[in-house]
Scaffold this motif. Structure first.
Motif, PDB file in Angstrom:
ATOM      1  N   LYS A  53      58.464  11.607  68.461  1.00 18.28           N
ATOM      2  CA  LYS A  53      59.344  12.373  67.576  1.00 18.28           C
ATOM      3  C   LYS A  53      58.655  12.652  66.235  1.00 18.28           C
ATOM      4  O   LYS A  53      58.884  13.698  65.605  1.00 18.28           O
ATOM      5  CB  LYS A  53      60.673  11.633  67.377  1.00 18.28           C
ATOM      6  N   ASN A  87      52.003  15.248  77.593  1.00 17.36           N
ATOM      7  CA  ASN A  87      52.437  15.827  78.870  1.00 17.36           C
ATOM      8  C   ASN A  87      53.484  16.904  78.604  1.00 17.36           C
ATOM      9  O   ASN A  87      54.428  16.686  77.852  1.00 17.36           O
ATOM     10  CB  ASN A  87      53.049  14.742  79.764  1.00 17.36           C
ATOM     11  N   GLN A  88      53.280  18.066  79.230  1.00 15.91           N
ATOM     12  CA  GLN A  88      54.184  19.214  79.071  1.00 15.91           C
ATOM     13  C   GLN A  88      54.274  19.673  77.610  1.00 15.91           C
ATOM     14  O   GLN A  88      55.287  20.239  77.197  1.00 15.91           O
ATOM     15  CB  GLN A  88      55.588  18.910  79.632  1.00 15.91           C
ATOM     16  N   ILE A  90      55.120  18.660  74.757  1.00 21.97           N
ATOM     17  CA  ILE A  90      56.457  18.581  74.148  1.00 21.97           C
ATOM     18  C   ILE A  90      56.426  18.634  72.620  1.00 21.97           C
ATOM     19  O   ILE A  90      57.406  19.049  72.006  1.00 21.97           O
ATOM     20  CB  ILE A  90      57.266  17.344  74.612  1.00 21.97           C
ATOM     21  N   SER A  93      56.561  22.477  72.155  1.00 25.79           N
ATOM     22  CA  SER A  93      57.754  23.206  72.598  1.00 25.79           C
ATOM     23  C   SER A  93      59.008  22.694  71.900  1.00 25.79           C
ATOM     24  O   SER A  93      59.880  23.497  71.552  1.00 25.79           O
ATOM     25  CB  SER A  93      57.904  23.168  74.117  1.00 25.79           C
ATOM     26  N   PHE A  94      59.089  21.376  71.652  1.00 25.32           N
ATOM     27  CA  PHE A  94      60.281  20.893  70.944  1.00 25.32           C
ATOM     28  C   PHE A  94      60.268  21.293  69.475  1.00 25.32           C
ATOM     29  O   PHE A  94      61.333  21.396  68.858  1.00 25.32           O
ATOM     30  CB  PHE A  94      60.444  19.376  71.121  1.00 25.32           C
ATOM     31  N   ALA A  96      58.871  24.298  68.518  1.00 27.74           N
ATOM     32  CA  ALA A  96      59.135  25.747  68.594  1.00 27.74           C
ATOM     33  C   ALA A  96      60.606  26.029  68.887  1.00 27.74           C
ATOM     34  O   ALA A  96      61.119  27.100  68.544  1.00 27.74           O
ATOM     35  CB  ALA A  96      58.254  26.394  69.663  1.00 27.74           C
ATOM     36  N   ARG A  97      61.282  25.056  69.505  1.00 27.37           N
ATOM     37  CA  ARG A  97      62.716  25.198  69.774  1.00 27.37           C
ATOM     38  C   ARG A  97      63.520  25.411  68.490  1.00 27.37           C
ATOM     39  O   ARG A  97      64.599  26.008  68.510  1.00 27.37           O
ATOM     40  CB  ARG A  97      63.187  23.917  70.475  1.00 27.37           C
ATOM     41  N   PHE A 103      57.728  32.491  71.810  1.00 29.24           N
ATOM     42  CA  PHE A 103      56.875  31.305  71.937  1.00 29.24           C
ATOM     43  C   PHE A 103      55.849  31.485  73.051  1.00 29.24           C
ATOM     44  O   PHE A 103      56.181  31.923  74.156  1.00 29.24           O
ATOM     45  CB  PHE A 103      57.756  30.091  72.238  1.00 29.24           C
ATOM     46  N   GLY A 105      53.114  28.971  74.825  1.00 30.77           N
ATOM     47  CA  GLY A 105      52.593  27.608  74.920  1.00 30.77           C
ATOM     48  C   GLY A 105      51.234  27.578  75.599  1.00 30.77           C
ATOM     49  O   GLY A 105      51.035  28.219  76.628  1.00 30.77           O
TER      50      GLY A 105
ATOM     51  N   GLU B 108      53.848  26.723  80.129  1.00 25.61           N
ATOM     52  CA  GLU B 108      55.255  26.922  79.827  1.00 25.61           C
ATOM     53  C   GLU B 108      56.067  26.609  81.072  1.00 25.61           C
ATOM     54  O   GLU B 108      56.989  27.341  81.429  1.00 25.61           O
ATOM     55  CB  GLU B 108      55.530  28.343  79.328  1.00 25.61           C
ATOM     56  N   TYR B 147      57.619  13.804  88.205  1.00 24.21           N
ATOM     57  CA  TYR B 147      58.871  13.961  87.462  1.00 24.21           C
ATOM     58  C   TYR B 147      59.996  13.072  87.981  1.00 24.21           C
ATOM     59  O   TYR B 147      60.962  12.844  87.270  1.00 24.21           O
ATOM     60  CB  TYR B 147      59.360  15.415  87.536  1.00 24.21           C
ATOM     61  N   ILE B 194      62.456  30.158  72.747  1.00 25.39           N
ATOM     62  CA  ILE B 194      63.040  28.969  73.364  1.00 25.39           C
ATOM     63  C   ILE B 194      64.539  28.939  73.079  1.00 25.39           C
ATOM     64  O   ILE B 194      64.964  29.166  71.945  1.00 25.39           O
ATOM     65  CB  ILE B 194      62.350  27.699  72.846  1.00 25.39           C
ATOM     66  N   ASP B 196      67.964  26.481  73.854  1.00 22.72           N
ATOM     67  CA  ASP B 196      68.407  25.170  74.323  1.00 22.72           C
ATOM     68  C   ASP B 196      69.887  25.029  73.997  1.00 22.72           C
ATOM     69  O   ASP B 196      70.265  24.874  72.841  1.00 22.72           O
ATOM     70  CB  ASP B 196      67.582  24.076  73.625  1.00 22.72           C
ATOM     71  N   LEU B 314      61.233  23.243  79.512  1.00 22.47           N
ATOM     72  CA  LEU B 314      60.108  22.654  78.784  1.00 22.47           C
ATOM     73  C   LEU B 314      60.287  21.161  78.503  1.00 22.47           C
ATOM     74  O   LEU B 314      59.868  20.662  77.464  1.00 22.47           O
ATOM     75  CB  LEU B 314      59.887  23.440  77.494  1.00 22.47           C
ATOM     76  N   LEU B 315      60.886  20.470  79.432  1.00 17.85           N
ATOM     77  CA  LEU B 315      61.060  19.026  79.253  1.00 17.85           C
ATOM     78  C   LEU B 315      59.849  18.246  79.760  1.00 17.85           C
ATOM     79  O   LEU B 315      58.995  18.788  80.455  1.00 17.85           O
ATOM     80  CB  LEU B 315      62.292  18.564  80.007  1.00 17.85           C
ATOM     81  N   SER B 316      59.781  16.982  79.386  1.00 17.73           N
ATOM     82  CA  SER B 316      58.865  16.054  80.051  1.00 17.73           C
ATOM     83  C   SER B 316      59.684  14.830  80.430  1.00 17.73           C
ATOM     84  O   SER B 316      60.815  14.649  79.963  1.00 17.73           O
ATOM     85  CB  SER B 316      57.705  15.663  79.144  1.00 17.73           C
ATOM     86  N   LEU B 318      59.171  11.919  79.445  1.00 12.42           N
ATOM     87  CA  LEU B 318      59.330  11.146  78.217  1.00 12.42           C
ATOM     88  C   LEU B 318      60.400  11.748  77.309  1.00 12.42           C
ATOM     89  O   LEU B 318      61.182  11.019  76.692  1.00 12.42           O
ATOM     90  CB  LEU B 318      57.990  11.113  77.477  1.00 12.42           C
ATOM     91  N   SER B 319      60.442  13.086  77.212  1.00 20.20           N
ATOM     92  CA  SER B 319      61.430  13.697  76.317  1.00 20.20           C
ATOM     93  C   SER B 319      62.845  13.358  76.793  1.00 20.20           C
ATOM     94  O   SER B 319      63.727  13.094  75.981  1.00 20.20           O
ATOM     95  CB  SER B 319      61.221  15.215  76.218  1.00 20.20           C
ATOM     96  N   GLN B 322      63.711   9.854  75.934  1.00 18.04           N
ATOM     97  CA  GLN B 322      63.975   9.697  74.501  1.00 18.04           C
ATOM     98  C   GLN B 322      65.229  10.464  74.064  1.00 18.04           C
ATOM     99  O   GLN B 322      65.433  10.709  72.871  1.00 18.04           O
ATOM    100  CB  GLN B 322      62.743  10.095  73.677  1.00 18.04           C
ATOM    101  N   GLU B 324      66.301  13.613  74.661  1.00 17.55           N
ATOM    102  CA  GLU B 324      66.269  15.030  74.312  1.00 17.55           C
ATOM    103  C   GLU B 324      66.985  15.879  75.375  1.00 17.55           C
ATOM    104  O   GLU B 324      67.000  15.532  76.547  1.00 17.55           O
ATOM    105  CB  GLU B 324      64.820  15.520  74.201  1.00 17.55           C
ATOM    106  N   THR B 325      67.518  17.014  74.948  1.00 21.29           N
ATOM    107  CA  THR B 325      68.041  17.995  75.892  1.00 21.29           C
ATOM    108  C   THR B 325      66.862  18.836  76.415  1.00 21.29           C
ATOM    109  O   THR B 325      65.704  18.559  76.106  1.00 21.29           O
ATOM    110  CB  THR B 325      69.084  18.891  75.197  1.00 21.29           C
ATOM    111  N   PRO B 327      64.923  22.302  76.674  1.00 18.15           N
ATOM    112  CA  PRO B 327      64.717  23.674  76.188  1.00 18.15           C
ATOM    113  C   PRO B 327      64.261  24.582  77.327  1.00 18.15           C
ATOM    114  O   PRO B 327      63.465  24.171  78.174  1.00 18.15           O
ATOM    115  CB  PRO B 327      63.583  23.525  75.157  1.00 18.15           C
TER     116      PRO B 327
END
Lengths: 337, 337
Positions: A53, A87-88, A90, A93-94, A96-97, A103, A105, B108, B147, B194, B196, B314-316, B318-319, B322, B324-325, B327
């Motif tokens: 974060k 990874n991905q 984030i 992208s998080f 840019a959200r 966007f 990436g 992306e 995933y 993006i 979300d 655009l998730l991972s 880990l996101s 943690q 996150e929603t 995007p």
């Protein structure tokens, strides 16, 4: 056509680097460029619950502050372009959200900053976009967790290893600029190909990436019919000290001596007193050094022509576990005042 | 400037989709487009020791076969551009390692194919490149492992879930084409932002991505001042059946009815008899459907104007862990004959 030689593209019209913004971590803030960063964090968390974060926050803030600096709103920008090591991607992208901005990436590990500058410059010079933000980031804590060991283990650094830079850098590329001051321009870019000479030591990224840097730099000089001394500085992204000497050797082996022009953002970013082994690495390494030190040196005339060559190692944890070697890539961006 | 409206770019000159190549997995090979794929694998490994190596092989082979089909060598191509879902996009970079061709890595998620076509088209129409290969891939086994859960667990699919497509598709974009046949062209692209809306169910990607698809499609139509019926088909990447109905609803809510034009590659790729829940997903979903069915339908005049809108979440892992929603993002590519 704007193509010259094998894979170099000259910009047919002006692409300005109108401004930059940089955020560095606490260790970086005690390093060689401590007086050049726009913001230095006091700790690795910046009030966030996780290092991830914190990296997202850094990535978002360099973009926000850059927009403020240029007095632009999020809807004035044609696109935000960038990447990171997570990874991905984030962090990218998080962040840019948070902006109402198209966007794009990217992922090429630590060479992503070069990829973003190259694509951004071509989209502007091709008559498509007017304002593009390029940003990349990395964080020591997120990279260690993802690629190596938990920080709590206190694993010892191996002799060829580098320290992932905690930092983010953003630059604003524009097609017009009416400032009463020197504004650097991107004049040409060389898109690199993947080079893999079989290095499989994941703690020796410098050796894995140096062959790609050599290929891209020599291709650029040959395509542009330039001698190395055309540039005041040829600066790679994050080869580190060992990788920098590998690159010097490889170029000499190909009959081109770049030793008196060459340096590396990763080799420079920490001071000699800091125990960074071979230096810094990470997708934020070249962007934070460019957005702080190099940009200011270009603006005050300290450098007039530089070739910025961010370097990337395209491995994953899984690819190494499955016995793969480490492919490298590098893109060259010619920046002149 | 080639920009129209908020974020749409018209191509100022021809960008041809000269050819394509597609490889589908065994399940996909029994689906709706079984007669359109260039190659259907007999099993999920294709002689490789791991699913990841199989995905790398698929990604490499679609590019190799495409070059053969067009009678071009690896050095005739200006760049290979693409991505996949694996951490650090190793399917893309390890396949690109096999070619002496400049490389641009993108990420992306499942919208990467749209991103690649958009960037490739602009680099060609901007006068920089002449021949660009765009390729993306995904593999059920590699995506499940990364995933979700080990395949051996036999985890049950949830009601809104989709099946990751095993497949790869590559297309050749060119600035010139002297073939004696219909060759589709990319005429405009819209770069998405993006969006979300707060979906956090990682088993409901359709709902997470539909708002971004809605935003991009409505932006495209508004920027181009077109009614939906300008296109014979508006086809999203991998919203699945549920996501497709969410998108229809969202567009209607904004006062635009696209229901009689809309479909989705993921909703279509498996036959009704196949138990794919909401359909297919993955970075290879839109590319393998475009490179097989859609390209052939465009060439034989079945469709004259389509709007291809690959969609990405655009998730991972880990996101999500943690808190996150998810995007979403989508890019629109107008393709006409």
């Amino acid at each position: 056509m704007n193509k010259v030689g094998k894979s170099t593209y000259k910009m047919p019209c002006d692409v300005f680097i109108a401004n930059t913004y940089s955020i560095a971590g606490p260790t970086e803030g005690e390093g060689s460029f401590k007086d050049f960063y726009d913001l230095v964090l006091e700790d690795d968390e910046w009030g966030c619950k996780t290092h991830e974060k914190c990296e997202i926050k850094m990535h978002k803030e360099v973009i926000s502050e850059l927009l403020m600096r240029e007095n632009l709103g999020e809807k004035d920008i044609d696109c935000i372009m960038g990447g990171d090591l997570l990874n991905q991607i984030i962090a990218t992208s998080f962040s840019a959200r948070e902006f109402e901005t198209p966007f794009i990436g990217l992922y090429e590990a630590c060479s992503t900053f070069g990829e973003a500058l190259s694509l951004g410059a071509m989209l502007i010079a091709g008559g498509f976009m007017s304002k593009v933000v390029c940003a990349t980031s990395s964080h020591y804590g997120t990279a260690e967790r993802q690629y190596r060991y938990p920080l709590e283990l206190g694993t010892q650094a191996t002799p060829a290893s580098q320290w992932t830079v905690t930092g983010a850098g953003a630059v604003m590329l524009t097609d017009k600029c009416d400032k009463d001051e020197i504004v650097p321009k991107i004049t040409a870019v060389t898109i690199g190909k993947i080079v893999d000479l079989g290095i499989n030591d994941v703690n020796n990224m410098g050796a894995a990436m140096a062959p790609a840097a050599c290929d891209t730099i020599l291709t650029h000089l040959s395509d542009m019919r330039l001698a190395p001394d055309y540039y005041d500085l040829i600066i790679t992204g994050d080869l580190g000290k060992f990788g920098r000497s590998v690159l010097t050797y490889l170029c000499q082996h190909e009959g081109v001596d770049i030793s008196d022009r060459l340096n590396d953002c990763g080799a420079l970013i920490y001071s000699e007193e800091q125990d960074s082994v071979q230096g810094g690495s990470g997708a934020g390494c070249s962007s934070v050094v460019f957005a702080s030190y190099l940009f200011k040196e270009l603006k005050n005339g300290g450098y007039k022509k530089i070739l910025l060559v961010p370097t990337g190692a395209l491995l994953s944890k899984l690819s190494s576990l499955q016995g793969e070697t480490i492919p490298g890539v590098a893109h060259a961006v010619a920046i002149e005042i």
